[in-house]
Design an enzyme around this catalytic site. Structure first.
Site, PDB file in Angstrom:
ATOM      1  N   CYS A   1       0.921  -1.222   0.000  1.00 48.97           N
ATOM      2  CA  CYS A   1      -0.204  -0.064   0.025  1.00 48.97           C
ATOM      3  C   CYS A   1       0.816   1.365  -0.141  1.00 48.97           C
ATOM      4  CB  CYS A   1      -0.776   0.086   1.273  1.00 48.97           C
ATOM      5  SG  CYS A   1      -1.928   1.464   1.316  1.00 48.97           S
TER       6      CYS A   1
ATOM      7  N   ASN B   1      -0.289  -8.440  -0.045  1.00 51.98           N
ATOM      8  CA  ASN B   1      -1.461  -9.050  -0.080  1.00 51.98           C
ATOM      9  C   ASN B   1      -1.705 -10.526   0.544  1.00 51.98           C
ATOM     10  OD1 ASN B   1      -3.106  -6.935  -1.414  1.00 51.98           O
ATOM     11  ND2 ASN B   1      -1.349  -7.221  -3.043  1.00 51.98           N
TER      12      ASN B   1
END
Length: 133
Positions: A73, A82
């Protein structure tokens, strides 16, 4: 407004299964069924897989994941990648849920990607399956 699906993202990876349950229960009580929801979890605190299981048990069937757990991010420097697809597939297989994913081929691809990036894969399944003798 024409929205077919609402994707709930924990892009900084701070959610826990309790958070997931509370949010999904609240959305359901507001008239939004789990069949219209998707989830996207990052694994900063190691909760992505357990959060996914909580969502699955609540009826969500659309889950984002990435090979080898790649991602991050840009807005949260401490956020990690992820949910690793390999970890998700391993769990789903163990639950008797057919995915159609060739886990061996996916693992081999993730090992190759990790080599290209010069770092080990964060996926526990990749690490376990790639070290079998």
């Amino acid at each position: 407004m024409g929205c077919d699906e609402l994707s709930l993202g924990d892009t900084i990876g701070v959610a826990t299964p309790g958070h997931v349950e509370a949010l999904l229960t609240g959305l359901n009580e507001a008239g939004i069924p789990a069949s219209r929801l998707a989830v996207h979890f990052h694994d900063t605190y190691g909760q992505a897989l357990s959060n996914t299981l909580a969502a699955l048990r609540h009826g969500v069937t659309t889950v984002d994941a990435s090979a080898g757990g790649l991602g991050g991010c840009p807005y949260a420097k401490s956020a990690t990648g992820n949910l690793a697809t390999e970890d998700l597939v391993w769990m789903l297989d163990g639950l008797g849920i057919e995915t159609g994913v060739d886990l061996a081929a996916l693992t081999a691809t993730s090992v190759w990607m990790a080599e290209q990036l010069g770092r080990p894969s964060p996926s526990r399944t990749v690490r376990a399956l790639s070290h079998k003798e």
